[in-house]
Design an enzyme around this catalytic site. Structure first.
Site, PDB file in Angstrom:
ATOM      1  N   SER A  67       0.436  -1.120  -0.230  1.00  0.00           N
ATOM      2  CA  SER A  67       0.408   0.141  -0.334  1.00  0.00           C
ATOM      3  C   SER A  67       0.773   1.433   0.205  1.00  0.00           C
ATOM      4  O   SER A  67       0.960   2.167  -0.506  1.00  0.00           O
ATOM      5  CB  SER A  67      -1.111  -0.361   1.286  1.00  0.00           C
ATOM      6  OG  SER A  67      -0.142  -0.119   2.245  1.00  0.00           O
ATOM      7  N   GLU A  88      -8.689  -8.917   5.852  1.00  0.00           N
ATOM      8  CA  GLU A  88      -9.214  -7.884   5.109  1.00  0.00           C
ATOM      9  C   GLU A  88     -10.598  -7.430   5.131  1.00  0.00           C
ATOM     10  O   GLU A  88     -11.190  -8.289   4.143  1.00  0.00           O
ATOM     11  CB  GLU A  88      -8.066  -7.124   4.260  1.00  0.00           C
ATOM     12  CG  GLU A  88      -7.955  -5.398   4.191  1.00  0.00           C
ATOM     13  CD  GLU A  88      -6.967  -5.196   3.640  1.00  0.00           C
ATOM     14  OE1 GLU A  88      -7.348  -3.953   2.507  1.00  0.00           O
ATOM     15  OE2 GLU A  88      -6.163  -5.633   2.689  1.00  0.00           O
TER      16      GLU A  88
END
Length: 196
Positions: free
Chosen positions: A9, A146
């Site tokens: 990310s 997630e």
């Protein structure tokens, strides 16, 4: 902090890219080296970026070795459940720990309908359990959920022998991810921030 993860990310939060798929292993290695120099006591993990592990377990092993040797990390994280079990097994057989990432898998977001909660249906929850059991049996030392409903993540956590870590997966996991930019609220101006 017990664990520090250098996530792919960083492509979106540090490098101005549109998604995690653009980051390369060289990008990851640069950040790993910086983090490994700074972190003295926490266990360090990094993502294997898209394109560095999907072709074969051997490709994944080569990438994992680079992460450990050149990046100074102690473990790698990769996305995928049952289908990645042979890859996880190959990496862990050489002594490199693997954190498995299931549920919302950002590297595969285009094939799962975008940044959306996974495992909301009974079939989705069963798939999550199958994935978690498969990666555990393949040798993953921990499983990251997630964007999974909290109830589902808690039930799966109870069935596993390894710890779980959640990001948008409720409080029933063994631990939680805290993303640096979420903590500091330092979002780039005008940047789309996905809502789960």
């Amino acid at each position: 902090m017990d664990v520090v993860i250098v996530g792919d990310s960083l492509s979106m939060v540090a490098l101005g890219m549109e998604d995690t798929n653009e980051v390369t292993i060289e990008d990851i290695l640069l950040h790993c080296r910086s983090v490994s120099r700074a972190v003295k006591h926490a266990f360090t993990i990094t993502d294997l970026p898209m394109g560095s592990y999907e072709l074969s377990p051997e490709q994944a092993l080569q990438s994992a070795i680079r992460i450990v040797k050149e990046g100074g990390m102690k473990a790698v994280k990769l996305e995928g459940g049952e289908q990645m079990a042979p890859t996880i097994r190959r990496i862990t057989q050489t002594g490199i720990p693997v954190l498995a990432h299931i549920g919302l898998t950002p590297q595969r977001q285009h094939s799962i309908g975008g940044f959306k909660v996974q495992g909301k249906s009974v079939a989705g929850a069963v798939k999550g359990l199958r994935d978690a059991l498969a990666v555990q049996e393949a040798g993953a030392f921990m499983v990251l959920f997630e964007a999974v409903p909290g109830e589902v993540a808690a039930l799966i956590t109870e069935r596993l022998r390894v710890p779980t870590i959640g990001i948008g997966a409720g409080v029933g996991c063994s631990g939680q991810v805290l993303v640096q930019v979420d903590l500091t609220r330092n979002f780039p101006p005008g940047r789309f921030v996905p809502k789960l």
